[in-house]
Design an enzyme around this catalytic site. Structure first.
Site, short mmCIF file in Angstrom:
data_model
loop_
_atom_site.label_atom_id
_atom_site.label_comp_id
_atom_site.label_asym_id
_atom_site.label_seq_id
_atom_site.Cartn_x
_atom_site.Cartn_y
_atom_site.Cartn_z
N SER A 17 -0.55 -10.74 -1.29
CA SER A 17 -0.13 -10.24 0.02
C SER A 17 -1.18 -9.30 0.57
O SER A 17 -2.38 -9.47 0.33
CB SER A 17 1.24 -9.58 -0.10
OG SER A 17 1.23 -8.53 -1.07
N ASP A 190 -1.76 4.61 3.95
CA ASP A 190 -0.53 4.74 4.74
C ASP A 190 0.71 4.88 3.87
O ASP A 190 1.83 4.75 4.35
CB ASP A 190 -0.37 3.55 5.68
CG ASP A 190 -0.37 2.22 4.93
OD1 ASP A 190 -0.37 2.22 3.67
OD2 ASP A 190 -0.36 1.16 5.59
N HIS A 193 -0.71 0.80 1.33
CA HIS A 193 -2.00 0.11 1.22
C HIS A 193 -3.05 1.04 0.64
O HIS A 193 -2.95 2.25 0.77
CB HIS A 193 -2.42 -0.44 2.59
CG HIS A 193 -1.47 -1.45 3.12
ND1 HIS A 193 -0.63 -1.20 4.17
CD2 HIS A 193 -1.21 -2.72 2.70
CE1 HIS A 193 0.11 -2.27 4.41
NE2 HIS A 193 -0.21 -3.20 3.52
#
Length: 258
Positions: A17, A190, A193
């Site tokens: 992902s 964040d 990530h």
């Protein structure tokens, strides 16, 4: 004499992902691996932002077709962070129940194993998240994103157990990150990530697995041959004005990866 390429370079594929898709950004782990293996292996990025194991399973046969002329030597797989998010009341969204996540990852692994007798596989578990940073960085364009370290830990442990059952190599990112002092402030851009510091941990852990794996051939970068490593009269001339120096093994420009 100028050498020739006599064998195919190993092929590594990174499949997952956004942790994979963004692995070439912000000093990312994919970029580091591409640098480390720049004269050793070819690395392909197959990362898809927002994906879960359910969606990955739907396309794994397309991403890794059985009839491909060249099959990967190594596949590094990461799914779980989105699966572990809390469910949305509508039934939409990336959440996948834990038991289904386990089964999806099992099927992905079985498909990958079927591609070649020589294929090697490493699963990455969910890293932890910085819940406070996530709340501060949440965008109003999304419904509330429910992520917690408790859920990341459950999905991480399930991934580890699955790899034990299937005799797969696994990198426990959930534990590795939390060994770092101030990991919450250092490892993320964040809250979920990865920053450059977070990516360095991923690289260290992957290289450690590759170094210790009793695979033939060994896929650690120091064990693979360097392409065109032989001396050439066209290399840079040494200070003595007589010899040339082949720079193919120089690593001073990067971190001292083990």
């Amino acid at each position: 004499m100028v050498g020739t390429v006599t064998t195919r370079r190993p092929l590594f594929v990174l499949f997952g992902s956004s942790i994979v898709q963004l692995s070439y950004s912000n000093g990312g782990w994919g970029a580091h691996l591409s640098d480390i293996y720049s004269r050793k292996a070819d690395i392909l990025l197959r990362g898809y932002w927002g994906w879960n194991s359910r969606r990955a399973l739907q396309v794994v046969h397309q991403v890794f077709p059985k009839d491909a002329a060249v099959q990967p030597d190594l596949v590094i797989v990461y799914f779980g962070g989105n699966d572990s998010m809390g469910p949305h009341p509508s039934g939409l969204g990336p959440h996948v129940p834990l038991e289904e996540y386990i089964e999806n990852m099992r099927k992905i692994a079985i498909h990958l194993k079927s591609l070649s007798d020589k294929i090697r596989i490493i699963f990455l578990t969910c890293p932890p998240v910085n819940e406070e940073q996530l709340r501060k960085s949440a965008s109003t364009i999304f419904s509330e994103l429910k992520r917690s370290n408790e859920d990341c830990g459950r999905y991480s442990e399930a991934c580890i157990q699955l790899c034990r059952d299937l005799d797969l190599k696994v990198v426990d990112l959930f534990t590795a990150f939390q060994k770092k002092d101030n990991w919450k402030s250092l490892c993320f851009t964040d809250g979920v990530h990865l920053s450059s510091e977070g990516s360095k941990i991923v690289v260290d852990e992957i290289l450690e697995v590759l170094k210790e794996a009793e695979w033939e051939p060994n896929l650690h970068w120091k064990s693979l041959p360097t392409e065109f490593a032989e001396a050439s009269p066209y290399d840079l001339v040494a200070a003595n004005g007589v010899n040339t120096i082949n720079a193919s093994e120089w690593t001073y420009h990067r971190n001292n990866w083990h």
